[in-house]
Write an enzyme that holds these catalytic residues in place. Structure first.
Site, mmCIF file in Angstrom:
data_model
loop_
_atom_site.group_PDB
_atom_site.id
_atom_site.type_symbol
_atom_site.label_atom_id
_atom_site.label_comp_id
_atom_site.label_asym_id
_atom_site.label_seq_id
_atom_site.Cartn_x
_atom_site.Cartn_y
_atom_site.Cartn_z
ATOM 1 N N GLY A 189 -9.249 -3.559 -8.322
ATOM 2 C CA GLY A 189 -10.681 -3.807 -8.222
ATOM 3 C C GLY A 189 -11.027 -4.868 -9.255
ATOM 4 O O GLY A 189 -10.721 -4.704 -10.442
ATOM 5 N N GLN B 295 -6.984 2.099 0.375
ATOM 6 C CA GLN B 295 -7.925 2.348 -0.716
ATOM 7 C C GLN B 295 -9.237 2.957 -0.220
ATOM 8 O O GLN B 295 -9.905 3.663 -0.964
ATOM 9 C CB GLN B 295 -8.235 1.046 -1.473
ATOM 10 C CG GLN B 295 -7.049 0.431 -2.196
ATOM 11 C CD GLN B 295 -6.398 -0.655 -1.371
ATOM 12 O OE1 GLN B 295 -6.399 -0.610 -0.138
ATOM 13 N NE2 GLN B 295 -5.835 -1.638 -2.044
ATOM 14 N N ASP C 169 -13.398 -10.189 -4.727
ATOM 15 C CA ASP C 169 -12.411 -10.521 -5.751
ATOM 16 C C ASP C 169 -12.651 -11.901 -6.348
ATOM 17 O O ASP C 169 -12.275 -12.168 -7.485
ATOM 18 C CB ASP C 169 -10.993 -10.396 -5.188
ATOM 19 C CG ASP C 169 -10.646 -8.934 -4.960
ATOM 20 O OD1 ASP C 169 -11.027 -8.391 -3.908
ATOM 21 O OD2 ASP C 169 -10.065 -8.320 -5.868
#
Lengths: 347, 347
Positions: free
Chosen positions: A49, A197, A238
């Site tokens: 993350g 995830q 990201d």
């Protein structure tokens, strides 16, 4: 309603991380004193993350600084450069990693000449970033919560939750803030192959908080959108280029195309540290390709045929024209993004 | 280049099925004499794929007929009605199952009054359907092969291959026929969660034939289309309504939306037995929801958090406006579909 999870923490001079490779089977913590092991924890996705990677990298730098056995500034600074290089290369896509490393280097350089002071300053800065991350997420959560209908179902992809940050979350921070504001919000979590995830982290952390969540395979989202069962999509990021193009977990672009086709708003929730104003657009974002075993194996057991070729890009880039708005701690930015992002980045 | 796999076979008065629940770990065959076990093999997906389900159901009927201990026609016919009812309910979506059951009932009724002759006729008809399925697939394969560029990459979803039929395949039959015609064809196989038929079956059977295949997670197809790496999509079907709306494995609709967005041709390959002219459109197609363990567990191991709610529809419906053409043994049909399908169905 806010989760008490602290994904990244500084306890008695050690970095404490939740081991995300064993969730949801087990909630386990790992303590680190060796900066190389911290960089490795980023690579192996003990911590993942973008915001969490950023804070973890800051502690890699602080622990690295502490490990240097010299009082000579030039030697210290040169060894820090090496530590920065290794830490930066732990993963290529999340720009928060580079941002955090650079931030610690700048703090160190403010104490030029005094190795001891620079070491303490690096640690203080990393610790400050923990608190800052939570504050930033709460602010962007409040900004984003206003976009959610009073009674709504949010689709999210991967995990942009407390486990992707120090705590609270970005995309899930928006959900948490909306719930705190009294809205009835349900989450549909894409399981997010290959590492799952969404299933293993997002569903798990929402269950801890009692926020309603349903897990789906990634290829089930289209039907839910067609049937009017998704009010909006909220994902993390990201790296966001200056024009708004957004790199996020593989499959995000897929969801964005579906959202466009069905007229569902598509929101990206991220702190400003995820925005890379040095890149004009998404074509410059490096896309990590990870171990093929992530696709061919599940929890260590082979699921693919022997010798089957596979492809495993970890991220994709969603072009800005599929993004309804970018939710940041400084406000909600709508297209065209570039000018507004540039103005906010200078605030 | 043609596969030698025979997914459904009749050997010494027994039905022989490839056990698709243990592929790709093991190529194992199961023999059946009890019609109830055959119906159960359809439900538990020992055999799957609309054409293979159809032929298997025909043998459930033939074995069922053989098992009836009476020479009284009324009793026999009434017990056959019961066997038909149970067989039809093995799975709800693939119309080939209903088509095959009705076909055997019609053959039986042609021998009204003679139980013994009706039993033999049912068996002969089921055996004839094996050969017919292969011929139909070869014909539709040749028709579809003409649509593929000389050098091309085909995306497929789930398994519409030899393992979904008696042999050769529908979507993969198109690929095999193109390869036989000398074209250079590569396949990208969506892994197809939750049961991974793309990874476990499609990749496995193409590897047997030496046809180049790469497995991707379902959410990676969008990027490949954006990058111009997919020349066309070819999928199978479980039921096609009169207007061309197509029920197929969950995620097919997702792929169709992506193909539309990127201007990639989207083809459905299916025998006429998959076309249900009694349904005006796809809204009438029953969508099976399967056991949630298919999503929460992988090869028997839990991957989801305890108590995580999940959703598991086995199919979705792709509307006709996302379909470039339907490839059948009687020809390639382009939109608008209804009139052309009706004309061909009467040939």
């Amino acid at each position: 309603m806010a989760t008490n999870l602290q994904t990244v923490d500084w306890v008695d001079g050690k970095l404490r991380l939740i081991d995300q490779t064993v969730l949801p089977r087990e909630l386990a913590y790992l303590d680190y004193e060796d900066w190389r092991e911290v960089a490795n924890a980023i690579t192996t996705m003990v911590v993942r993350g973008a915001p969490a990677i950023g804070c973890t990298a800051a502690f890699a730098m602080a622990l690295g600084a502490r490990s240097i056995q010299t009082e000579d500034w030039q030697t210290f600074r040169s060894e820090m450069k090496e530590i920065a290089l290794v830490t930066r290369s732990a993963r290529p896509t999340a720009v928060n990693l580079m941002w955090a490393v650079d931030r610690i280097l700048r703090v160190i350089d403010r104490h030029q000449g005094s190795v001891e002071q620079a070491k303490w300053a690096a640690e203080d800065e990393a610790v400050a970033m923990l608190d800052e991350d939570l504050k930033v997420n709460r602010a962007l959560g409040r900004n984003g919560a206003e976009l959610l209908p009073e009674d709504s179902t949010v689709l999210t992809h991967c995990n942009a939750g407390a486990l992707a940050c120090v705590g609270f979350g970005t995309a899930l921070g928006v959900v948490r803030a909306a719930v705190e504001a009294g809205k009835a919000v349900r989450v549909i979590a894409d399981e997010t192959r290959p590492r799952l995830q969404g299933m293993k982290l997002t569903a798990w952390e929402l269950l801890q908080d009692g926020i309603p969540v349903t897990v789906i395979a990634d290829n089930m989202a289209a039907v839910l959108m067609r049937d009017g069962k998704i009010d909006c999509v909220v994902v993390g990021a990201d790296r966001i280029a200056a024009n708004g193009d957004t790199a996020n977990k593989i499959g995000t672009y897929n969801v964005a195309v579906l959202a466009k086709h069905h007229g569902v708003p598509f929101y990206v929730a991220a702190p400003f540290s995820t925005i890379d104003m040095t890149l004009p657009n998404g074509t410059g974002i490096p896309i990590e390709e990870r171990d093929l075993l992530e696709v061919t194996h599940m929890d260590g057991v082979r699921i693919a045929p022997q010798d089957a070729p596979v492809w495993n890009p970890a991220f994709d880039v969603t072009p800005n024209d599929l993004i309804t708005a970018i939710i940041t701690e400084k406000g909600v930015v709508r297209a065209p993004f570039e000018e507004k992002l540039r103005a906010l980045s200078q605030q």
